[in-house]
Write a protein that holds these residues in place. Sequence first.
Motif, mmCIF file in Angstrom:
data_model
loop_
_atom_site.group_PDB
_atom_site.id
_atom_site.type_symbol
_atom_site.label_atom_id
_atom_site.label_comp_id
_atom_site.label_asym_id
_atom_site.label_seq_id
_atom_site.Cartn_x
_atom_site.Cartn_y
_atom_site.Cartn_z
ATOM 1 N N ASP A 147 0.818 -1.218 0.000
ATOM 2 C CA ASP A 147 0.000 0.000 0.000
ATOM 3 C C ASP A 147 0.852 1.268 0.000
ATOM 4 N N ASP A 148 2.186 1.111 -0.266
ATOM 5 C CA ASP A 148 3.107 2.246 -0.307
ATOM 6 C C ASP A 148 3.154 2.994 1.025
ATOM 7 N N PHE A 149 3.055 2.236 2.109
ATOM 8 C CA PHE A 149 3.113 2.843 3.440
ATOM 9 C C PHE A 149 3.909 1.925 4.347
ATOM 10 N N ARG A 150 5.078 2.395 4.747
ATOM 11 C CA ARG A 150 5.978 1.588 5.555
ATOM 12 C C ARG A 150 5.791 1.888 7.036
ATOM 13 N N THR A 151 6.389 1.062 7.877
ATOM 14 C CA THR A 151 6.148 1.156 9.318
ATOM 15 C C THR A 151 6.611 2.479 9.914
ATOM 16 N N ASP A 152 7.599 3.142 9.282
ATOM 17 C CA ASP A 152 8.065 4.434 9.794
ATOM 18 C C ASP A 152 7.426 5.606 9.041
ATOM 19 N N GLY A 153 6.418 5.339 8.223
ATOM 20 C CA GLY A 153 5.695 6.408 7.541
ATOM 21 C C GLY A 153 6.227 6.784 6.181
ATOM 22 N N ARG A 154 7.327 6.180 5.749
ATOM 23 C CA ARG A 154 7.902 6.526 4.450
ATOM 24 C C ARG A 154 7.167 5.838 3.319
ATOM 25 N N SER A 155 7.333 6.412 2.111
ATOM 26 C CA SER A 155 6.867 5.727 0.920
ATOM 27 C C SER A 155 7.929 4.719 0.493
ATOM 28 N N CYS A 156 7.628 3.933 -0.541
ATOM 29 C CA CYS A 156 8.539 2.859 -0.939
ATOM 30 C C CYS A 156 9.877 3.374 -1.450
ATOM 31 N N GLU A 157 9.910 4.571 -2.032
ATOM 32 C CA GLU A 157 11.138 5.084 -2.645
ATOM 33 C C GLU A 157 11.710 6.275 -1.878
ATOM 34 N N SER A 158 11.561 6.269 -0.567
ATOM 35 C CA SER A 158 12.077 7.351 0.273
ATOM 36 C C SER A 158 13.168 6.831 1.197
ATOM 37 N N TYR A 159 14.192 7.656 1.392
ATOM 38 C CA TYR A 159 15.274 7.342 2.327
ATOM 39 C C TYR A 159 14.947 7.894 3.719
ATOM 40 N N ARG A 160 15.565 7.298 4.704
ATOM 41 C CA ARG A 160 15.485 7.844 6.052
ATOM 42 C C ARG A 160 16.369 9.098 6.154
ATOM 43 N N HIS A 161 16.258 9.787 7.273
ATOM 44 C CA HIS A 161 17.076 10.975 7.520
ATOM 45 C C HIS A 161 18.554 10.592 7.523
ATOM 46 N N ILE A 162 19.361 11.367 6.817
ATOM 47 C CA ILE A 162 20.803 11.102 6.725
ATOM 48 C C ILE A 162 21.570 12.246 7.395
ATOM 49 N N GLU A 163 22.432 11.896 8.317
ATOM 50 C CA GLU A 163 23.321 12.869 8.967
ATOM 51 C C GLU A 163 24.746 12.549 8.546
ATOM 52 N N LEU A 164 25.481 13.576 8.111
ATOM 53 C CA LEU A 164 26.811 13.359 7.544
ATOM 54 C C LEU A 164 27.802 14.375 8.078
ATOM 55 N N GLU A 165 28.964 13.900 8.476
ATOM 56 C CA GLU A 165 30.069 14.764 8.907
ATOM 57 C C GLU A 165 31.312 14.405 8.092
ATOM 58 N N THR A 166 32.149 15.386 7.807
ATOM 59 C CA THR A 166 33.415 15.127 7.117
ATOM 60 C C THR A 166 34.568 15.744 7.895
ATOM 61 N N GLY A 167 35.773 15.238 7.645
ATOM 62 C CA GLY A 167 36.972 15.788 8.275
ATOM 63 C C GLY A 167 37.005 15.634 9.770
ATOM 64 N N ILE A 168 36.557 14.501 10.291
ATOM 65 C CA ILE A 168 36.442 14.340 11.743
ATOM 66 C C ILE A 168 37.622 13.585 12.354
ATOM 67 N N LEU A 169 38.465 12.968 11.520
ATOM 68 C CA LEU A 169 39.623 12.220 12.026
ATOM 69 C C LEU A 169 40.900 12.946 11.629
ATOM 70 N N SER A 170 41.647 13.393 12.621
ATOM 71 C CA SER A 170 42.840 14.204 12.357
ATOM 72 C C SER A 170 44.017 13.376 11.853
ATOM 73 N N ASN A 171 44.012 12.084 12.104
ATOM 74 C CA ASN A 171 45.153 11.240 11.714
ATOM 75 C C ASN A 171 44.939 10.564 10.364
ATOM 76 N N THR A 172 44.032 11.084 9.553
ATOM 77 C CA THR A 172 43.785 10.549 8.215
ATOM 78 C C THR A 172 43.905 11.680 7.196
ATOM 79 N N HIS A 173 43.964 11.309 5.921
ATOM 80 C CA HIS A 173 43.976 12.304 4.855
ATOM 81 C C HIS A 173 42.568 12.742 4.468
ATOM 82 N N GLY A 174 41.567 11.988 4.910
ATOM 83 C CA GLY A 174 40.171 12.310 4.661
ATOM 84 C C GLY A 174 39.296 11.386 5.487
#
Length: 290
Positions: free
Chosen positions: A20-47
């Motif tokens: 029925d295009d209704f998932r348990t968390d309220g999303r439609s079939c072709e929707s992603y969940r919330h994405i949280e992204l951080e970059t440059g958080i490790l000082s001992n790496t090049h990326g």
Amino acid sequence: MAKAILGDSEKWFIVHGVQDDFRTDGRSCESYRHIELETGILSNTHGSARIRLGSSELLVGVKVELGTPKPQRINEGWLEFHVDCSPNAHPVFQGRGGKELSDNICSMLTRVYRNNTVMDLEALGVIPQKHCWVVHVDVLILECGGNLIDAASIAVKASLYNTGIPNISLTDGDEGEVEINLPDDPEDVKHLKTINCPVLVTLSKIGNRHIVDATDEEECCCSASLVMGVTRRGHTVGVRKMGGGSLDPESLTEMIDSGKKIGRQLHISLDKLLKIEAGMSEDIKQTGYL
């Protein structure tokens, strides 16, 4: 693969909701969940990058080192992927329980990044046949909440975008040898071109429909899935079918078309965020949301 334990009634509820295009968390079939992204958080790496997709969390670190070009590609460097599952992410990851999942993610990332149209590997070359840059990409799964393959690919692209390779200089040495000189300034780097780097989109077949970004509960109800490597232009650079179920030709065509469309949308949001983060001052915490 770590899977949740569901009863028959719980599976029935999830499967019928997807129809029925209704998932348990309220999303439609072709929707992603919330994405949280951080970059440059490790000082001992090049990326580096950290991603949280729903309740899944991964950390990616990139290090570069000088190596020897492969015999069949003497002018190019290469990328090496390593995936590890933290025992704290899921009980089944204790010991060697996460090896199958790690191998699946590693092989898929290697497959889509092996394409020369994805990244300019010649830019990683230093001295033909002798020296090149080897880019080690380490993925650590910190928490398992479903759709780890997609999350890993997003974090890999973000960490490569954040990666700085030292600007080296070449001088003539003794006996005709060439000397490689590293810069004194750690900020004297060049960044990789990631405009064509793909993201992986996993389409899971549940009942008669397919969904993206399946949770761990939804993965228990999935009969088969299709993993696609998609560039920002919607080109497919790799496809892999997973799971024991079958996919009929009509469903397969529909899933591929959906994967291309969703992949392009994901790239637009991700590229926009990465450009914003690149322009932020260093004293501001680099956290963004898609």
